[in-house]
Design an enzyme around this catalytic site. Structure first.
Site, PDB file in Angstrom:
ATOM      1  N   ILE A  35       1.998   7.175   7.381  1.00 21.29           N
ATOM      2  CA  ILE A  35       2.857   6.152   7.965  1.00 21.29           C
ATOM      3  C   ILE A  35       3.872   5.774   6.891  1.00 21.29           C
ATOM      4  CG2 ILE A  35       1.179   4.373   7.321  1.00 21.29           C
ATOM      5  CD1 ILE A  35       2.192   2.662   9.595  1.00 21.29           C
ATOM      6  N   SER A  36       5.145   5.774   7.237  1.00 23.64           N
ATOM      7  CA  SER A  36       6.202   5.572   6.242  1.00 23.64           C
ATOM      8  C   SER A  36       6.164   4.164   5.656  1.00 23.64           C
ATOM      9  CB  SER A  36       7.572   5.824   6.874  1.00 23.64           C
ATOM     10  OG  SER A  36       7.687   7.158   7.307  1.00 23.64           O
ATOM     11  N   LYS A  37       6.724   4.019   4.472  1.00 19.02           N
ATOM     12  CA  LYS A  37       6.834   2.720   3.822  1.00 19.02           C
ATOM     13  C   LYS A  37       7.667   1.779   4.693  1.00 19.02           C
ATOM     14  CE  LYS A  37       8.151   2.997  -0.469  1.00 19.02           C
ATOM     15  NZ  LYS A  37       8.846   3.451  -1.702  1.00 19.02           N
TER      16      LYS A  37
END
Length: 315
Positions: A161-163
């Protein structure tokens, strides 16, 4: 006592006084049986105390069998303790942390939004969307306490999951101050970015090539009851021609270039945001592509990023 009187009263006066007590203990027995029991009681005085102990008489002597009933109530005294009222108390520690985290997650999200604002995200709609989506619902329970840190977290199948800062940056670039009608996301993952996009666009289409992640995204989004997200299981490099054109396309995986099929599905005036670079991640750059004419696109290279590779096909 005269001989005649002795014949009529064969028992002494003391024996006659004790006889009623014996007859009370054994109701229904005859006088002859009671009379024969008295000498036995005289021989063994302790036996006389047995009926007294059973009836709870206060004159029971110490050291006799009357002491036995003192231990008899113990099982009755222990019975109320057997249900173990402490059992509900043991459940409290497992509930309290979850409840406490649920109560504070909103404040934690607010602090995350403040960090995003400090890092240069200025669009109020993007900040509001980031504050509205509970990121901890999209990560594994063991990572929930890290959900609002500015870090990419694993979601399985070698995906992440992206920052939060990268999600906000990409959405802000895709919007460019506009109101988005139709948005395409490549790489649904756990569904978090799609949930954020649903707050700034009328319709969100999202494609995932990994079937377990596609199913997981559906489960994650279900409690939020988001009506404007349409998930698709398929090859993201192909896009979704049936729903094109799109005002914005956001690609959540890095390829050596942007697939031409996706460029063709971008509306004129639309914006595509994607990481471009080697799969090793050492030279990936966040890239903005704008379609300025039917056969003309303008590209801008912006920030250094690190994403999982963009792959074709489905698994």
């Amino acid at each position: 006592m005269s001989g005649e009187r002795a014949k009529r009263f064969p028992l002494a006066l003391e024996d006659l006084k004790r006889a009623p007590r014996k007859s009370e203990v054994r109701s229904g027995s005859g006088e002859r049986h009671a009379a024969s029991a008295v000498p036995k009681a005289a021989d063994k005085p302790a036996a006389v105390l047995k009926p007294v102990a059973k009836t709870g008489a206060a004159r029971a002597l110490p050291g006799t069998t009357a002491a036995k009933p003192a231990t008899a109530p113990k099982p009755n005294l222990l019975k109320p303790a057997m249900p173990q009222p402490a059992a509900p108390k043991l459940a409290a520690p497992s509930i309290a942390p979850a409840g406490a985290f649920a109560l504070t997650s909103e404040r934690v999200r607010e602090r995350m939004v403040e960090r995003l604002r400090a890092n240069g995200v200025t669009d109020a709609r993007v900040l509001d969307a980031m504050a509205a989506v509970p990121r901890h619902m999209f990560v594994d329970p063991g990572l929930a306490t890290q959900a609002y840190e500015d870090a990419a977290l694993p979601i399985g199948h070698q995906q992440t999951i992206s920052k939060p800062s990268v999600v906000a940056r990409m959405i802000e670039l895709a919007m460019a101050g506009r109101t988005l009608e139709r948005v395409l996301e490549i790489g649904t993952g756990c569904g978090y970015q799609a949930a954020v996009l649903s707050h700034v666009a009328r319709d969100v289409y999202s494609i995932e090539r990994i079937k377990p992640l596609y199913e997981r995204a559906k489960l994650n989004l279900r409690p939020l009851r988001v009506p404007n997200i349409r998930l698709h299981y398929g090859d993201g490099r192909v896009g979704l021609p049936s729903a094109a054109p799109f005002d914005a396309i956001v690609i959540a995986a890095a390829g050596l270039d942007v697939p031409q099929a996706l460029l063709e599905q971008l509306a004129i005036g639309g914006r595509l945001v994607a990481p471009v670079g080697a799969q090793s991640g050492q030279h990936q750059v966040l890239t903005l592509v704008e379609r300025v004419a039917p056969a003309q696109w303008r590209e801008s290279r912006l920030d250094r990023v690190f994403f999982v590779p963009l792959k074709s096909g489905v698994i």
